[in-house]
Design an enzyme around this catalytic site. Structure first.
Site, PDB file in Angstrom:
ATOM      1  N   HIS A   1      -8.899 -12.053   0.337  1.00 36.13           N
ATOM      2  CA  HIS A   1      -8.748 -13.008   1.442  1.00 36.13           C
ATOM      3  C   HIS A   1      -9.534 -14.290   1.154  1.00 36.13           C
ATOM      4  O   HIS A   1      -9.063 -15.393   1.427  1.00 36.13           O
ATOM      5  CB  HIS A   1      -9.281 -12.411   2.750  1.00 36.13           C
ATOM      6  CG  HIS A   1      -8.553 -11.183   3.215  1.00 36.13           C
ATOM      7  ND1 HIS A   1      -9.160  -9.954   3.307  1.00 36.13           N
ATOM      8  CD2 HIS A   1      -7.272 -10.998   3.637  1.00 36.13           C
ATOM      9  CE1 HIS A   1      -8.295  -9.057   3.770  1.00 36.13           C
ATOM     10  NE2 HIS A   1      -7.135  -9.664   3.974  1.00 36.13           N
TER      11      HIS A   1
ATOM     12  N   LYS B   1      -0.080  -9.709  -3.512  1.00 40.26           N
ATOM     13  CA  LYS B   1      -0.344  -8.278  -3.321  1.00 40.26           C
ATOM     14  C   LYS B   1       0.733  -7.673  -2.404  1.00 40.26           C
ATOM     15  O   LYS B   1       1.181  -6.550  -2.604  1.00 40.26           O
ATOM     16  CB  LYS B   1      -1.740  -8.120  -2.703  1.00 40.26           C
ATOM     17  CG  LYS B   1      -1.999  -6.866  -1.929  1.00 40.26           C
ATOM     18  CD  LYS B   1      -2.277  -5.723  -2.842  1.00 40.26           C
ATOM     19  CE  LYS B   1      -2.783  -4.476  -2.146  1.00 40.26           C
ATOM     20  NZ  LYS B   1      -2.194  -4.149  -0.868  1.00 40.26           N
TER      21      LYS B   1
ATOM     22  N   MET C   1      -7.338  -5.288  -4.558  1.00 37.55           N
ATOM     23  CA  MET C   1      -8.213  -5.256  -3.388  1.00 37.55           C
ATOM     24  C   MET C   1      -7.387  -5.080  -2.125  1.00 37.55           C
ATOM     25  O   MET C   1      -6.319  -5.679  -1.981  1.00 37.55           O
ATOM     26  CB  MET C   1      -9.028  -6.532  -3.292  1.00 37.55           C
ATOM     27  CG  MET C   1     -10.051  -6.599  -4.382  1.00 37.55           C
ATOM     28  SD  MET C   1     -11.323  -7.782  -3.998  1.00 37.55           S
ATOM     29  CE  MET C   1     -12.293  -7.633  -5.500  1.00 37.55           C
TER      30      MET C   1
ATOM     31  N   GLY D   1      -8.119  -9.494   9.219  1.00 37.84           N
ATOM     32  CA  GLY D   1      -9.562  -9.262   9.187  1.00 37.84           C
ATOM     33  C   GLY D   1      -9.946  -8.230   8.150  1.00 37.84           C
ATOM     34  O   GLY D   1      -9.172  -7.959   7.229  1.00 37.84           O
TER      35      GLY D   1
END
Ligand code: AMP
Length: 284
Positions: free
Chosen positions: A38, A151, A186, A32
């Site tokens: 994402h 990542k 990110m 989340g």
């Protein structure tokens, strides 16, 4: 219409039905606090299949630091809106009991050898938690494919090896790291940085860029690259956990850059632990 499902058994039924109807089911596991990284994974999922399941679960087992778990950003309403916009078919948002039913012994899945170094050393128990949750999600959703971001390169390697070792019939798809305009990878954790910390954090991706440039100019010594990065980060007052140039497949140290390698960095800024990496490959 996107379905939001809290129960494991219901997700299994929905996913099985979709597969029986000829759909290709692709799972995007997340914790989340969704960001553009994402969302890129979700769009990639659409390219590989036509039934996209996103899981939202902050997995307590993979946090070796209880404080990090507590401070982890949670924003279910915001996440659901983002999933809806991204055209996700099903969001699986389970409680802890759905993933780890009390009194039920789940099959123990060992952490592959690639998980024993780097993050495996710095965060004891982390990959045990990752393997536990991902193997459980795979058994619940039974996807044809699942997408992971580069990542978390070591995590991706751990999952690739787990699928091989356990003979799970699931295609693992790699997605490149999505970065801010200035290069910072990110991460849900970036929101915890102060404005000054945000500036400092930028030196992680900048030092990776500089190292890649050295490699492209012919540098073949892993230790030289490690030293240059460590010097740059220390100069900017980042607290280094590790800077390692390792084999891109085994994640073991190599004496010379004569095969695909990865530079992996873990460093603290404002007590926030950030990781980033870049591949060193002739073909890159
Ligand atoms: P997380 O919610 O942090 O567990 O991440 C869920 C998935 O998104 C993992 O496969 C991550 O590797 C991936 N991911 C996280 N940040 C990025 C990013 N900046 N670029 C690409 N993938 C990412």
């Amino acid at each position: 219409m996107m379905q939001v499902v809290p129960h494991a058994s219901e997700v299994t039924t929905i996913s099985d039905e979709a597969r029986r109807a000829g759909r290709v089911v692709v799972l995007v596991p997340t914790m989340g606090a969704l960001h553009k990284g994402h969302l890129a994974l979700m769009h990639e999922a659409r390219r590989h299949g036509n039934f996209v399941v996103v899981s939202l679960f902050v997995n307590p087992k993979q946090f070796n630091d209880p404080n990090d778990f507590q401070k982890y950003t949670r924003d279910l309403p915001g996440d659901l809106k983002k999933c809806e916009t991204a055209g996700v078919d099903v969001v699986f948002a389970p409680s802890e009991e759905e993933i780890y039913p009390p009194g039920v012994t789940l099959p123990a899945v060992p952490v592959p050898a690639v998980g024993k170094v780097l993050e495996g050393v710095s965060r004891p128990g982390h990959f045990e938690g990752v393997v536990a949750v991902v193997s459980r999600l795979f058994r619940i959703v039974r996807p044809d494919a699942s997408i992971f971001g580069m990542k978390d390169y070591q995590q991706l390697r751990v999952i690739e090896e787990m699928v091989k070792e356990q003979r799970m019939n699931i295609a693992i798809i790699r997605h490149p790291t999505i970065r801010e305009r200035d290069g910072l990878a990110m991460s849900s954790r970036n929101a915890r940085l102060t404005p000054e910390g945000r500036q400092k954090a930028l030196f992680i991706s900048m030092s990776l860029d500089a190292a890649r440039y050295l490699f492209q100019r012919g540098e073949k010594d892993p230790a030289t690259i490690e030293k240059k990065i460590a010097e740059a980060l220390t100069r900017e007052k980042l607290q280094i956990d590790y800077v390692a140039v390792v084999d891109a497949v085994t994640l073991q140290k190599i004496p010379r850059l004569d095969r695909p390698a990865v530079i992996a960095i873990a460093a603290f800024v404002d007590k926030v632990r950030l990781i980033d990496n870049c591949l060193l490959d002739k073909t890159e």
